[in-house]
Design a protein around this motif. Structure first.
Motif, PDB file in Angstrom:
ATOM      1  N   ALA A  61      14.114 -28.163   3.466  1.00  0.00           N
ATOM      2  CA  ALA A  61      15.042 -27.106   3.879  1.00  0.00           C
ATOM      3  C   ALA A  61      14.699 -26.594   5.282  1.00  0.00           C
ATOM      4  CB  ALA A  61      15.021 -25.954   2.885  1.00  0.00           C
ATOM      5  N   PHE A  62      13.418 -26.512   5.603  1.00  0.00           N
ATOM      6  CA  PHE A  62      13.002 -26.072   6.935  1.00  0.00           C
ATOM      7  C   PHE A  62      13.485 -27.050   8.003  1.00  0.00           C
ATOM      8  CE2 PHE A  62       9.935 -26.105  10.429  1.00  0.00           C
ATOM      9  CZ  PHE A  62       9.953 -24.777  10.806  1.00  0.00           C
ATOM     10  N   VAL A  63      13.271 -28.344   7.750  1.00  0.00           N
ATOM     11  CA  VAL A  63      13.716 -29.372   8.698  1.00  0.00           C
ATOM     12  C   VAL A  63      15.235 -29.389   8.796  1.00  0.00           C
ATOM     13  CG1 VAL A  63      13.717 -31.846   9.191  1.00  0.00           C
ATOM     14  CG2 VAL A  63      11.649 -30.746   8.321  1.00  0.00           C
ATOM     15  N   ALA A  64      15.914 -29.249   7.663  1.00  0.00           N
ATOM     16  CA  ALA A  64      17.381 -29.224   7.668  1.00  0.00           C
ATOM     17  C   ALA A  64      17.893 -28.034   8.467  1.00  0.00           C
ATOM     18  CB  ALA A  64      17.911 -29.172   6.239  1.00  0.00           C
ATOM     19  N   GLY A  65      17.235 -26.896   8.329  1.00  0.00           N
ATOM     20  CA  GLY A  65      17.632 -25.715   9.098  1.00  0.00           C
ATOM     21  C   GLY A  65      17.420 -25.906  10.586  1.00  0.00           C
ATOM     22  N   TYR A  67      17.365 -28.871  12.200  1.00  0.00           N
ATOM     23  CA  TYR A  67      18.275 -29.898  12.707  1.00  0.00           C
ATOM     24  C   TYR A  67      19.736 -29.519  12.563  1.00  0.00           C
ATOM     25  CZ  TYR A  67      14.552 -33.212  13.643  1.00  0.00           C
ATOM     26  OH  TYR A  67      13.458 -33.849  14.145  1.00  0.00           O
ATOM     27  N   ALA A  68      20.017 -28.341  12.038  1.00  0.00           N
ATOM     28  CA  ALA A  68      21.393 -27.855  11.984  1.00  0.00           C
ATOM     29  C   ALA A  68      21.826 -27.295  13.339  1.00  0.00           C
ATOM     30  CB  ALA A  68      21.537 -26.789  10.904  1.00  0.00           C
ATOM     31  N   THR A  69      20.869 -27.097  14.253  1.00  0.00           N
ATOM     32  CA  THR A  69      21.194 -26.571  15.581  1.00  0.00           C
ATOM     33  C   THR A  69      20.907 -27.627  16.644  1.00  0.00           C
ATOM     34  OG1 THR A  69      18.979 -25.670  15.892  1.00  0.00           O
ATOM     35  CG2 THR A  69      20.613 -24.217  14.878  1.00  0.00           C
ATOM     36  N   GLN A  73      17.473 -30.235  17.839  1.00  0.00           N
ATOM     37  CA  GLN A  73      17.680 -31.676  17.906  1.00  0.00           C
ATOM     38  C   GLN A  73      17.260 -32.205  19.274  1.00  0.00           C
ATOM     39  OE1 GLN A  73      21.864 -31.978  16.982  1.00  0.00           O
ATOM     40  NE2 GLN A  73      21.442 -32.538  14.848  1.00  0.00           N
ATOM     41  N   TRP A  74      17.741 -31.553  20.334  1.00  0.00           N
ATOM     42  CA  TRP A  74      17.413 -32.004  21.679  1.00  0.00           C
ATOM     43  C   TRP A  74      15.935 -31.789  22.000  1.00  0.00           C
ATOM     44  CZ3 TRP A  74      19.916 -35.356  24.363  1.00  0.00           C
ATOM     45  CH2 TRP A  74      21.275 -35.529  24.123  1.00  0.00           C
ATOM     46  N   TRP A  75      15.347 -30.710  21.492  1.00  0.00           N
ATOM     47  CA  TRP A  75      13.915 -30.450  21.689  1.00  0.00           C
ATOM     48  C   TRP A  75      13.106 -31.625  21.135  1.00  0.00           C
ATOM     49  CZ3 TRP A  75      11.475 -25.811  23.470  1.00  0.00           C
ATOM     50  CH2 TRP A  75      10.079 -25.797  23.322  1.00  0.00           C
ATOM     51  N   ASP A  76      13.399 -32.003  19.881  1.00  0.00           N
ATOM     52  CA  ASP A  76      12.650 -33.087  19.246  1.00  0.00           C
ATOM     53  C   ASP A  76      12.949 -34.444  19.868  1.00  0.00           C
ATOM     54  OD1 ASP A  76      11.392 -31.295  17.634  1.00  0.00           O
ATOM     55  OD2 ASP A  76      12.371 -31.894  15.783  1.00  0.00           O
ATOM     56  N   VAL A  77      14.189 -34.692  20.273  1.00  0.00           N
ATOM     57  CA  VAL A  77      14.514 -35.964  20.915  1.00  0.00           C
ATOM     58  C   VAL A  77      13.828 -36.057  22.275  1.00  0.00           C
ATOM     59  CG1 VAL A  77      16.404 -37.217  22.037  1.00  0.00           C
ATOM     60  CG2 VAL A  77      16.635 -36.472  19.686  1.00  0.00           C
ATOM     61  N   LEU A  78      13.817 -34.979  23.040  1.00  0.00           N
ATOM     62  CA  LEU A  78      13.126 -34.989  24.333  1.00  0.00           C
ATOM     63  C   LEU A  78      11.639 -35.235  24.135  1.00  0.00           C
ATOM     64  CD1 LEU A  78      13.389 -34.593  27.386  1.00  0.00           C
ATOM     65  CD2 LEU A  78      13.033 -32.147  27.026  1.00  0.00           C
ATOM     66  N   MET A  79      11.055 -34.593  23.129  1.00  0.00           N
ATOM     67  CA  MET A  79       9.639 -34.807  22.833  1.00  0.00           C
ATOM     68  C   MET A  79       9.388 -36.263  22.428  1.00  0.00           C
ATOM     69  SD  MET A  79       7.215 -32.370  20.488  1.00  0.00           S
ATOM     70  CE  MET A  79       8.272 -32.501  19.082  1.00  0.00           C
ATOM     71  N   LEU A  80      10.266 -36.814  21.610  1.00  0.00           N
ATOM     72  CA  LEU A  80      10.143 -38.200  21.175  1.00  0.00           C
ATOM     73  C   LEU A  80      10.225 -39.169  22.351  1.00  0.00           C
ATOM     74  CD1 LEU A  80      10.385 -40.299  18.663  1.00  0.00           C
ATOM     75  CD2 LEU A  80      12.792 -40.245  19.256  1.00  0.00           C
ATOM     76  N   TRP A  81      11.248 -39.017  23.170  1.00  0.00           N
ATOM     77  CA  TRP A  81      11.443 -39.919  24.312  1.00  0.00           C
ATOM     78  C   TRP A  81      10.261 -39.831  25.286  1.00  0.00           C
ATOM     79  CZ3 TRP A  81      15.956 -42.533  26.569  1.00  0.00           C
ATOM     80  CH2 TRP A  81      16.948 -42.781  25.626  1.00  0.00           C
ATOM     81  N   PHE A 130      21.048 -36.963  11.118  1.00  0.00           N
ATOM     82  CA  PHE A 130      20.443 -36.313   9.960  1.00  0.00           C
ATOM     83  C   PHE A 130      21.489 -35.465   9.249  1.00  0.00           C
ATOM     84  CE2 PHE A 130      18.218 -32.731   8.004  1.00  0.00           C
ATOM     85  CZ  PHE A 130      17.330 -33.411   7.195  1.00  0.00           C
ATOM     86  N   ASP A 131      21.644 -35.690   7.948  1.00  0.00           N
ATOM     87  CA  ASP A 131      22.617 -34.945   7.154  1.00  0.00           C
ATOM     88  C   ASP A 131      21.898 -34.340   5.962  1.00  0.00           C
ATOM     89  OD1 ASP A 131      24.819 -33.878   5.930  1.00  0.00           O
ATOM     90  OD2 ASP A 131      25.719 -35.809   5.394  1.00  0.00           O
ATOM     91  N   ALA A 132      21.669 -33.039   6.024  1.00  0.00           N
ATOM     92  CA  ALA A 132      20.965 -32.354   4.939  1.00  0.00           C
ATOM     93  C   ALA A 132      21.804 -32.287   3.674  1.00  0.00           C
ATOM     94  CB  ALA A 132      20.582 -30.945   5.378  1.00  0.00           C
TER      95      ALA A 132
END
Length: 151
Positions: A61-65, A67-69, A73-81, A130-132
């Motif tokens: 639920a924490f991750v779904a919350g 990734y609902a914004t 999403q962009w924070w984690d994708v930028l960190m990943l890249w 990602f679809d919670a």
């Protein structure tokens, strides 16, 4: 026999390769991405471990919350890249320093970039698709998931 060190300001006698200096840009990328990664990672750790319930609050639920914004999403994708390209570039430098056989070096560098590219594509797809609510069951879902998925 004596050796003479060339004047550092003297023009190079060997012809310089035409095109961009990729080693210089790789060096600059490592410094800039390193600073950005420190900021992104400590922000990630602060939000995940110190805000709210701490480590005990991290669940689906924490991750779904998060990734609902689009912001997270962009924070984690930028960190990943940044992290994957930073790591692959560091490994490329190590391979270039220690692998002396030209063909083996090219194969290893290609394998590094292919692996990094595959993980970047896969990770980006996971974050943005990602679809919670997939398999949503209101009887067993937490309040946060119900708030996100309830019609």
């Amino acid at each position: 026999m004596t050796s003479v060190i060339a004047d550092p300001r003297a023009p190079h006698s060997a012809a310089r390769r035409k095109g961009p200096n990729l080693e210089k840009w790789g060096w600059i990328y490592m410094r800039v991405s390193g600073v950005l990664l420190v900021i992104l990672i400590f922000g990630h750790l602060f939000v995940n471990l110190l805000v709210g319930e701490g480590i005990h609050g991290i669940d689906f639920a924490f991750v779904a919350g998060k990734y609902a914004t689009p912001f997270w999403q962009w924070w984690d994708v930028l960190m990943l890249w940044l992290a994957l390209i930073h790591g692959a570039n560091g490994m490329r430098t190590i391979v270039n320093d220690y692998v002396t056989h030209g063909t083996a070096r090219r194969v290893l560098v290609w394998a590094l970039w292919l692996a990094a590219g595959f993980l970047i594509v896969l990770g980006t797809l996971v974050v943005f698709t990602f679809d919670a609510c997939l398999g949503f069951d209101p009887d067993t879902a937490s309040d946060l998931i119900i708030g996100i998925c309830a019609p």
